[in-house]
Design a protein around this motif. Structure first.
Motif, mmCIF file in Angstrom:
data_model
loop_
_atom_site.group_PDB
_atom_site.id
_atom_site.type_symbol
_atom_site.label_atom_id
_atom_site.label_comp_id
_atom_site.label_asym_id
_atom_site.label_seq_id
_atom_site.Cartn_x
_atom_site.Cartn_y
_atom_site.Cartn_z
ATOM 1 N N TRP A 1 0.839 -1.206 0.000
ATOM 2 C CA TRP A 1 0.000 0.000 0.000
ATOM 3 C C TRP A 1 0.876 1.258 0.000
ATOM 4 N N ILE A 2 1.976 1.211 0.732
ATOM 5 C CA ILE A 2 2.866 2.383 0.774
ATOM 6 C C ILE A 2 3.457 2.623 -0.623
ATOM 7 N N GLY A 3 3.771 1.531 -1.322
ATOM 8 C CA GLY A 3 4.258 1.666 -2.702
ATOM 9 C C GLY A 3 3.222 2.353 -3.585
ATOM 10 N N ILE A 4 1.954 1.950 -3.421
ATOM 11 C CA ILE A 4 0.878 2.589 -4.198
ATOM 12 C C ILE A 4 0.827 4.077 -3.855
ATOM 13 N N CYS A 5 0.922 4.380 -2.561
ATOM 14 C CA CYS A 5 0.866 5.790 -2.122
ATOM 15 C C CYS A 5 2.001 6.595 -2.756
ATOM 16 N N GLU A 6 3.200 6.011 -2.778
ATOM 17 C CA GLU A 6 4.356 6.706 -3.358
ATOM 18 C C GLU A 6 4.082 7.051 -4.820
ATOM 19 N N ARG A 7 3.578 6.056 -5.543
ATOM 20 C CA ARG A 7 3.325 6.274 -6.983
ATOM 21 C C ARG A 7 2.214 7.314 -7.161
ATOM 22 N N ALA A 8 1.154 7.211 -6.344
ATOM 23 C CA ALA A 8 0.036 8.156 -6.469
ATOM 24 C C ALA A 8 0.495 9.567 -6.109
ATOM 25 N N LEU A 9 1.360 9.671 -5.109
ATOM 26 C CA LEU A 9 1.875 11.000 -4.740
ATOM 27 C C LEU A 9 2.715 11.575 -5.886
ATOM 28 N N GLY A 10 3.534 10.707 -6.509
ATOM 29 C CA GLY A 10 4.335 11.165 -7.660
ATOM 30 C C GLY A 10 3.437 11.676 -8.776
ATOM 31 N N MET A 11 2.356 10.920 -9.017
ATOM 32 C CA MET A 11 1.419 11.323 -10.076
ATOM 33 C C MET A 11 0.734 12.644 -9.708
ATOM 34 N N MET A 12 0.387 12.757 -8.427
ATOM 35 C CA MET A 12 -0.262 13.988 -7.938
ATOM 36 C C MET A 12 0.650 15.195 -8.192
ATOM 37 N N CYS A 13 1.925 15.033 -7.851
ATOM 38 C CA CYS A 13 2.884 16.137 -8.016
ATOM 39 C C CYS A 13 3.059 16.477 -9.498
ATOM 40 N N ASP A 14 3.255 15.428 -10.320
ATOM 41 C CA ASP A 14 3.497 15.673 -11.757
ATOM 42 C C ASP A 14 2.318 16.414 -12.376
ATOM 43 N N ARG A 15 1.113 15.968 -12.016
ATOM 44 C CA ARG A 15 -0.074 16.597 -12.594
ATOM 45 C C ARG A 15 -0.205 18.044 -12.106
ATOM 46 N N ALA A 16 0.099 18.252 -10.817
ATOM 47 C CA ALA A 16 -0.021 19.609 -10.258
ATOM 48 C C ALA A 16 0.967 20.558 -10.941
ATOM 49 N N ILE A 17 2.137 20.031 -11.291
ATOM 50 C CA ILE A 17 3.160 20.882 -11.932
ATOM 51 C C ILE A 17 2.764 21.208 -13.378
ATOM 52 N N GLU A 18 2.252 20.201 -14.094
ATOM 53 C CA GLU A 18 2.023 20.419 -15.533
ATOM 54 C C GLU A 18 0.669 21.075 -15.845
ATOM 55 N N ARG A 19 -0.294 20.954 -14.925
ATOM 56 C CA ARG A 19 -1.633 21.458 -15.224
ATOM 57 C C ARG A 19 -1.719 22.949 -14.912
ATOM 58 N N GLU A 20 -1.992 23.731 -15.946
ATOM 59 C CA GLU A 20 -2.055 25.185 -15.742
ATOM 60 C C GLU A 20 -3.509 25.648 -15.609
ATOM 61 N N LEU A 21 -3.770 26.409 -14.557
ATOM 62 C CA LEU A 21 -5.102 27.009 -14.392
ATOM 63 C C LEU A 21 -5.215 28.241 -15.291
ATOM 64 N N ASN A 22 -4.110 28.999 -15.336
ATOM 65 C CA ASN A 22 -3.922 30.121 -16.265
ATOM 66 C C ASN A 22 -2.516 29.960 -16.820
ATOM 67 N N PRO A 23 -2.215 30.570 -17.972
ATOM 68 C CA PRO A 23 -0.834 30.461 -18.465
ATOM 69 C C PRO A 23 0.159 30.883 -17.376
ATOM 70 N N GLY A 24 1.133 30.021 -17.122
ATOM 71 C CA GLY A 24 2.166 30.330 -16.121
ATOM 72 C C GLY A 24 1.717 30.119 -14.682
ATOM 73 N N HIS A 25 0.506 29.631 -14.472
ATOM 74 C CA HIS A 25 0.012 29.441 -13.105
ATOM 75 C C HIS A 25 -0.483 27.994 -12.958
ATOM 76 N N SER A 26 0.370 27.166 -12.380
ATOM 77 C CA SER A 26 0.026 25.740 -12.315
ATOM 78 C C SER A 26 -0.773 25.421 -11.052
ATOM 79 N N LEU A 27 -1.374 24.240 -11.081
ATOM 80 C CA LEU A 27 -2.110 23.750 -9.898
ATOM 81 C C LEU A 27 -1.196 23.683 -8.672
ATOM 82 N N ALA A 28 0.089 23.387 -8.940
ATOM 83 C CA ALA A 28 1.043 23.228 -7.835
ATOM 84 C C ALA A 28 1.198 24.520 -7.028
ATOM 85 N N MET A 29 0.774 25.630 -7.595
ATOM 86 C CA MET A 29 0.911 26.909 -6.872
ATOM 87 C C MET A 29 -0.239 27.116 -5.884
#
Ligand SMILES: Cc1cc2nc3c(=O)[nH]c(=O)nc-3n(C[C@H](O)[C@H](O)[C@H](O)COP(=O)(O)OP(=O)(O)OC[C@H]3O[C@@H](n4cnc5c(N)ncnc54)[C@H](O)[C@@H]3O)c2cc1C
Length: 396
Positions: free
Chosen positions: A260-288
């Motif tokens: 389960w911890i392995g699943i969590c690690e992968r899901a957290l990685g996916m969460m971070c990657d998506r937050a970085i790449e997904r822009e709400l406005n140009p230059g403003h990502s979800l990660a912000m």
């Protein structure tokens, strides 16, 4: 913590194997046909053997790596990052639990006929204890019986959630052999049943939130009707079923929690990657967004806490035995399964609509890992065990 240099050296090797060979198969095997991917998966098992990575939990004399429970736990985390990881290295549930059990308690005959091919990854197995008609959280109440008739047991009963029965070669069935035993924990036994037996029938694969799965990735409803097996198929002694079940479950909870911890690690990685790449406005990502940052930070802290708790529990089991780790085993079961639910849910939320599609693994985990709070003892039972133990020690 407690992890040996040998395991620290192995972890990146498993990680590289997953990255290169297993992850590319995921989408097809998980959301397409698992069975159609069996030849490719068998080829990967052969490759794992060639690279000396197969069956890390087994003793060296049985073709494994002879790792301690703590070391295997740390590898189990890496394997858990893919739903195919444990399968390829032949340390997937329920086979791993059956291997451990048979290794300790099965006769030389049963070991030769069933355990060795299982260890070599040539066949699969399953474990049939839970019955639809009775509360699985208190399995002393069961209707399945095994009545002795000469040199045979005649088994009759109805089971469900027999995980991975589809395509398995044998099951270990829990059946009442000694109904009049005074101690209710001494009434049932574990018996090996080959699944080509005419008295065995797989009724169906049970759909899990709409997905009935197949082969290893399924949970079956099965029945035994006048199913005859030789008495030599008994594991341990008559009436020892629940004692053996406890042996099977101690390390089993370590295996599940680290997966389960392995699943969590992968899901957290996916969460971070998506937050970085997904822009709400140009230059403003979800990660912000601070809410997203909170979810990332909370997930990272909970994963770290889970890992430390589980490795510590594995260490206690190794040094003092499962009985001494009773409180810790219950703690990790409900704590880590809850973290798993939260992390998967947050990852889905960060992915928005994409999170509930089958375009990522998140929906597979959301559907199939919900059971984590139910199997191996529902969380409420483990909380009760822990609380009672704490209260008892307070009361002296
Ligand atoms: C994905 C999955 C895989 C499984 N694989 C297998 C397998 O391979 N082989 C097998 O034999 N079984 C398997 N099981 C069955 C599993 O062991 C049972 O589901 C589990 O023991 C719970 O039993 P139950 O479903 O009958 O729920 P019940 O016993 O009916 O319990 C229902 C709910 O009641 C509550 N509850 C129960 N006891 C208490 C208590 N003491 N205090 C407070 N609340 C309580 C809990 O919330 C629990 O979820 C699997 C289950 C799942 C979900």
């Amino acid at each position: 913590m407690f992890v040996s240099d040998k395991a620290l050296e192995l972890v990146p090797r498993y990680g590289a194997f997953l990255e290169k060979h297993i992850i590319p198969l995921e989408q097809g095997a998980i959301y397409g046909s698992f069975r159609a991917h069996l030849p490719a998966l068998q080829a990967l098992r052969a490759k794992a053997k060639e690279e000396g990575l197969f069956a890390p939990h087994l003793p060296v004399s049985h073709g494994g790596l002879g790792l301690s429970l703590v070391d295997f736990a740390s590898i189990s985390e890496v394997l858990g990052t893919s739903p195919l990881g444990h399968y390829v290295f032949n340390c997937n549930a329920p086979d791993i639990g059956n291997m451990e059990l048979m290794h300790q308690f099965a006769s030389p005959y049963l070991q030769e006929k069933y355990l060795r091919p299982l260890e070599r990854g040539e066949i699969r197995s399953c474990f049939a204890m839970t019955e639809p008609e009775h509360a699985g959280s208190n399995p002393v109440h069961m209707s399945t019986t095994a009545v002795r008739d000469g040199d045979e047991y005649v088994i009759n009963g109805h089971k469900w959630f027999t995980s991975s029965a589809d395509g398995a070669s044998f099951t270990i069935v829990m059946a009442v052999t000694n109904p009049s035993a005074e101690n209710k924990y001494e009434r049932a036994s574990m018996i090996v049943v080959p699944l080509d037996n005419p008295g065995y029938r797989m009724i169906r694969n049970i759909p899990i939130m709409g997905d009935e799965g197949e082969d290893y990735l399924s949970h079956s409803e099965v029945e035994f009707v006048n199913c005859r097996v030789p008495v030599s198929h008994l594991i341990g002694t008559e009436g020892s079923g629940f004692t053996l079940a406890q042996v099977r479950l101690g390390p089993g909870r370590i295996h599940h929690c680290m997966r389960w911890i392995g699943i969590c690690e992968r899901a957290l990685g996916m969460m971070c990657d998506r937050a970085i790449e997904r822009e709400l406005n140009p230059g403003h990502s979800l990660a912000m967004q601070q809410t997203i940052q909170n979810w990332i930070a909370e997930s990272a802290a909970e994963i770290k806490a889970s890992r430390l708790l589980v490795l510590n529990t594995a260490h206690i089991i190794e040094k003092k035995g499962a009985k001494a780790a009773k409180e810790d085993i219950s703690t990790i079961k409900f704590y880590v399964s809850d973290v798993l639910m939260k992390v998967i849910d947050r990852a889905i939320q960060v992915h928005g609509g994409l999170g509930i599609t089958d375009d990522t693994l998140l929906s597979f985990w959301y559907r199939h890992e919900r059971g984590a709070r139910i199997y191996d003892g529902p969380d409420e039972v483990h909380k009760s065990v822990l609380a009672k133990s704490i209260l008892k020690s307070r009361m002296g």
